[in-house]
Motif scaffolding. Structure first.
Motif, PDB file in Angstrom:
ATOM      1  N   PRO A 164       0.824  -1.109   0.076  1.00 14.17           N
ATOM      2  CA  PRO A 164      -0.228  -0.069   0.050  1.00 14.17           C
ATOM      3  C   PRO A 164       0.751   1.270   0.019  1.00 14.17           C
ATOM      4  N   LYS A 165       0.380   2.299  -0.582  1.00 15.99           N
ATOM      5  CA  LYS A 165       1.039   3.636  -0.828  1.00 15.99           C
ATOM      6  C   LYS A 165       2.352   3.674  -1.633  1.00 15.99           C
ATOM      7  N   LEU A 166       2.504   2.567  -2.250  1.00 16.95           N
ATOM      8  CA  LEU A 166       3.783   2.452  -3.097  1.00 16.95           C
ATOM      9  C   LEU A 166       3.362   2.290  -4.547  1.00 16.95           C
ATOM     10  N   TRP A 167       3.798   3.558  -5.285  1.00 21.41           N
ATOM     11  CA  TRP A 167       2.965   3.393  -6.638  1.00 21.41           C
ATOM     12  C   TRP A 167       4.372   3.154  -7.672  1.00 21.41           C
ATOM     13  N   ARG A 168       4.411   2.375  -8.742  1.00 19.16           N
ATOM     14  CA  ARG A 168       5.283   1.984  -9.556  1.00 19.16           C
ATOM     15  C   ARG A 168       4.732   2.392 -11.086  1.00 19.16           C
ATOM     16  N   TYR A 169       5.568   2.916 -11.921  1.00 15.69           N
ATOM     17  CA  TYR A 169       5.187   3.343 -13.329  1.00 15.69           C
ATOM     18  C   TYR A 169       5.426   2.006 -14.216  1.00 15.69           C
ATOM     19  N   TYR A 170       4.558   1.592 -14.893  1.00 13.37           N
ATOM     20  CA  TYR A 170       4.366   0.567 -16.090  1.00 13.37           C
ATOM     21  C   TYR A 170       3.737   1.251 -17.187  1.00 13.37           C
ATOM     22  N   SER A 171       4.239   0.646 -18.435  1.00 10.87           N
ATOM     23  CA  SER A 171       3.669   1.111 -19.649  1.00 10.87           C
ATOM     24  C   SER A 171       2.990   0.124 -20.195  1.00 10.87           C
ATOM     25  N   PRO A 172       1.697   0.203 -20.439  1.00 11.03           N
ATOM     26  CA  PRO A 172       0.972  -0.815 -21.268  1.00 11.03           C
ATOM     27  C   PRO A 172       1.468  -1.207 -22.465  1.00 11.03           C
ATOM     28  N   ALA A 173       1.368  -2.564 -22.729  1.00 10.57           N
ATOM     29  CA  ALA A 173       2.063  -3.160 -23.908  1.00 10.57           C
ATOM     30  C   ALA A 173       1.092  -3.145 -25.139  1.00 10.57           C
ATOM     31  N   ASN A 174      -0.144  -2.671 -25.000  1.00 13.56           N
ATOM     32  CA  ASN A 174      -0.874  -2.685 -25.976  1.00 13.56           C
ATOM     33  C   ASN A 174      -1.438  -1.203 -26.354  1.00 13.56           C
ATOM     34  N   ALA A 175      -1.903  -0.765 -27.580  1.00 16.16           N
ATOM     35  CA  ALA A 175      -2.711   0.547 -27.706  1.00 16.16           C
ATOM     36  C   ALA A 175      -4.285   0.272 -27.290  1.00 16.16           C
ATOM     37  N   PRO A 176      -4.862   1.163 -27.022  1.00 19.01           N
ATOM     38  CA  PRO A 176      -6.175   1.054 -26.526  1.00 19.01           C
ATOM     39  C   PRO A 176      -7.042   0.275 -27.202  1.00 19.01           C
ATOM     40  N   ARG A 177      -7.729  -0.728 -26.672  1.00 23.79           N
ATOM     41  CA  ARG A 177      -8.675  -1.765 -27.070  1.00 23.79           C
ATOM     42  C   ARG A 177     -10.044  -1.264 -26.796  1.00 23.79           C
ATOM     43  N   PRO A 178     -11.217  -1.919 -27.877  1.00 21.71           N
ATOM     44  CA  PRO A 178     -12.467  -1.837 -27.454  1.00 21.71           C
ATOM     45  C   PRO A 178     -12.901  -2.290 -26.275  1.00 21.71           C
ATOM     46  N   ASP A 179     -12.221  -3.481 -25.610  1.00 26.60           N
ATOM     47  CA  ASP A 179     -12.665  -4.180 -24.358  1.00 26.60           C
ATOM     48  C   ASP A 179     -12.134  -3.315 -23.303  1.00 26.60           C
ATOM     49  N   GLY A 180     -10.978  -2.524 -23.462  1.00 21.64           N
ATOM     50  CA  GLY A 180     -10.465  -1.693 -22.204  1.00 21.64           C
ATOM     51  C   GLY A 180      -9.216  -2.458 -21.681  1.00 21.64           C
ATOM     52  N   LEU A 181      -9.028  -3.681 -22.048  1.00 20.64           N
ATOM     53  CA  LEU A 181      -7.969  -4.445 -21.298  1.00 20.64           C
ATOM     54  C   LEU A 181      -6.378  -3.722 -21.605  1.00 20.64           C
ATOM     55  N   GLY A 206      14.991  -2.904 -24.824  1.00 24.65           N
ATOM     56  CA  GLY A 206      15.730  -3.694 -23.920  1.00 24.65           C
ATOM     57  C   GLY A 206      14.887  -4.236 -22.373  1.00 24.65           C
ATOM     58  N   GLY A 207      15.113  -5.452 -22.230  1.00 29.42           N
ATOM     59  CA  GLY A 207      14.075  -5.864 -21.046  1.00 29.42           C
ATOM     60  C   GLY A 207      12.565  -5.533 -21.294  1.00 29.42           C
ATOM     61  N   THR A 208      11.919  -4.994 -20.392  1.00 30.08           N
ATOM     62  CA  THR A 208      10.580  -4.515 -20.117  1.00 30.08           C
ATOM     63  C   THR A 208      10.316  -3.379 -20.899  1.00 30.08           C
ATOM     64  N   GLY A 209      11.410  -2.530 -21.286  1.00 25.35           N
ATOM     65  CA  GLY A 209      11.374  -1.585 -22.153  1.00 25.35           C
ATOM     66  C   GLY A 209      10.424  -2.008 -23.389  1.00 25.35           C
ATOM     67  N   LEU A 210      10.316  -3.234 -23.637  1.00 28.04           N
ATOM     68  CA  LEU A 210       9.742  -3.588 -24.882  1.00 28.04           C
ATOM     69  C   LEU A 210       8.153  -3.206 -24.851  1.00 28.04           C
ATOM     70  N   ALA A 211       7.697  -3.174 -23.503  1.00 29.79           N
ATOM     71  CA  ALA A 211       6.240  -2.799 -23.368  1.00 29.79           C
ATOM     72  C   ALA A 211       5.600  -1.533 -24.184  1.00 29.79           C
ATOM     73  N   PRO A 212       6.380  -0.454 -24.006  1.00 31.54           N
ATOM     74  CA  PRO A 212       5.687   0.644 -24.602  1.00 31.54           C
ATOM     75  C   PRO A 212       5.865   0.502 -26.266  1.00 31.54           C
ATOM     76  N   LEU A 213       6.813  -0.135 -26.582  1.00 32.87           N
ATOM     77  CA  LEU A 213       7.204  -0.061 -28.022  1.00 32.87           C
ATOM     78  C   LEU A 213       6.266  -1.241 -28.726  1.00 32.87           C
ATOM     79  N   LYS A 214       5.940  -2.348 -27.826  1.00 35.74           N
ATOM     80  CA  LYS A 214       5.137  -3.090 -28.632  1.00 35.74           C
ATOM     81  C   LYS A 214       3.603  -2.427 -28.668  1.00 35.74           C
ATOM     82  N   ALA A 215       3.203  -1.369 -27.857  1.00 35.42           N
ATOM     83  CA  ALA A 215       2.085  -0.738 -27.633  1.00 35.42           C
ATOM     84  C   ALA A 215       2.187  -0.017 -28.925  1.00 35.42           C
ATOM     85  N   VAL A 216       3.042   0.575 -29.346  1.00 32.10           N
ATOM     86  CA  VAL A 216       3.213   1.496 -30.596  1.00 32.10           C
ATOM     87  C   VAL A 216       2.989   0.549 -31.794  1.00 32.10           C
ATOM     88  N   VAL A 217       3.477  -0.724 -31.965  1.00 32.54           N
ATOM     89  CA  VAL A 217       3.381  -1.536 -32.939  1.00 32.54           C
ATOM     90  C   VAL A 217       1.875  -1.911 -33.143  1.00 32.54           C
TER      91      VAL A 217
END
Length: 379
Positions: A180-197, A248-259
């Motif tokens: 609790p009260k610890l927030w960590r930033y992550y980038s979704p690996a997908n663009a916005p989808r109709p189902d919101g996932l 590199g590493g989980t830096g893949l996530a935002p770039l996969k979202a761009v794809v």
């Protein structure tokens, strides 16, 4: 305002390492005890955040086009902590006390400049927070699936509450009841989808309190909290240039979202995605990326390893591999990954003639070590 003098003053505080943040929070909690409940029990993870954000403002204070949107995003984001306008003067007083304490050349003119500057910062942040008052400070999101890809890496799919929106390449902060009260930033690996996932990639680091919890403790049915999206490496949807993506590493996530953004919404263009890893077995999303490459003829995916002599993949640091396949000067370029990888790759690309305005990058690094899942403070 004497900006060089303010930068010099701030440099004196930051040169003390942990001492300045510790002094700041000690002063804040002693002078305004009601603020302590807004922060986690252990401050090991949190204490650098304020000075890091302030450092970004100080470094770019003469670039309003960059600073103002950053402050507005921080103002919206800070609503999740329960911060209200009355808290800003308290933080300002503690900031001035900290800078004064660590500057042996402090004087009334410098105090006035810092006071005026902080007043402007607080005004922009408060106005942005007020403008976002019709939105919740955070959104609940159910974990609908959780898959361990390696011993320290997991991919989660989240279903946020209705109304949560973001753009490909942006980052969102996550909080779990486990931490609790610890927030960590992550980038979704997908663009916005109709189902919101949302597809979220997480790598656990020893002593990383949030990442370890998300990989090892969280599972389907659990509910996380999402903060408002932040800009970071946000995809430029106005450009139609071909793309070079280097991960590199989980830096893949935002770039996969761009794809995914290009695949779903266009415009059509060539996309080259390079994925670097130390060893072949640590390429945690390889099957999904190869499937994307087969599905989309405009996409080329190249894997490279830097410490795996037995692998048949391309050999070398990913920046070196990318440079071998260049030039890339006609592309929009996005780079995301560990600090050394981002620094090496961007340096090579700029040296080879890439225009700086066509380059966007984001560093993915572990947060400060904090308590383990069993409560042991690791640093």
């Amino acid at each position: 305002m004497d900006i060089p003098a303010m930068r010099a003053s701030f440099a004196k505080a930051t040169a003390t390492g942990d001492e300045a943040p510790l002094y700041f929070y000690s002063h804040l909690f002693l002078s305004h005890p009601e603020t302590r409940k807004m922060f986690p029990v252990s401050m090991a993870h949190q204490r650098d955040r304020f000075f890091h954000a302030l450092g970004e403002v100080v470094a770019h204070v003469d670039d309003l086009d960059r600073v103002v949107p950053m402050l507005q995003a921080l103002g919206r984001d800070h609503r999740k902590f329960g911060i209200v306008p009355a808290h800003y003067p308290a933080a300002g007083a503690s900031l001035l006390a900290t800078l004064r304490h660590f500057d042996d050349e402090w004087n009334p003119a410098l105090e006035k400049d810092w006071s005026d500057a902080y007043g402007l910062v607080a005004k922009v942040m408060m106005e942005a927070a007020e403008a976002a008052s019709d939105q919740p400070p955070w959104w609940d999101a159910e974990v609908v699936s959780h898959e361990r890809r390696t011993i320290d890496t997991a991919i989660m799919w989240l279903r946020p509450e209705p109304g949560f929106s973001y753009q490909a390449g942006q980052s969102i902060s996550l909080e779990s009841d486990v931490r609790p009260k610890l927030w960590r930033y992550y980038s979704p690996a997908n663009a916005p989808r109709p189902d919101g996932l949302l597809e979220i990639h997480v790598r656990a680091y020893d002593g990383g309190p949030v990442s370890t919890a998300l990989v090892r403790r969280v599972g389907p049915g659990d509910v996380l909290r999402l903060g408002p999206p932040m800009g970071h490496i946000a995809f430029d949807q106005e450009s139609d240039r071909d793309l070079l993506l280097v991960a590199g590493g989980t830096g893949l996530a935002p770039l996969k979202a761009v794809v995914d953004q290009v695949a779903r919404y266009g415009p059509a263009r060539r996309v080259d995605l390079y994925v670097g890893s130390r060893t072949e077995e640590r390429i945690y999303d390889r099957a999904a990326l190869e499937e994307l490459g087969q599905e989309h003829p405009w996409l080329t995916v190249t894997f490279a390893v830097s410490h795996d002599d037995l692998s048949t993949l391309e050999q070398g640091d990913i920046g070196e591999v990318v440079a071998r396949h260049g030039p890339w000067n006609s592309r929009d370029v996005y780079v995301a990954g560990p600090p050394a990888m981002v620094e090496d790759t961007t340096t090579r690309l700029l040296k080879d003639g890439l225009r700086p305005e066509r380059l966007r990058s984001e560093v993915f690094a572990p947060s400060r070590l904090g308590p383990s899942l069993d409560g042991e403070v690791t640093q």
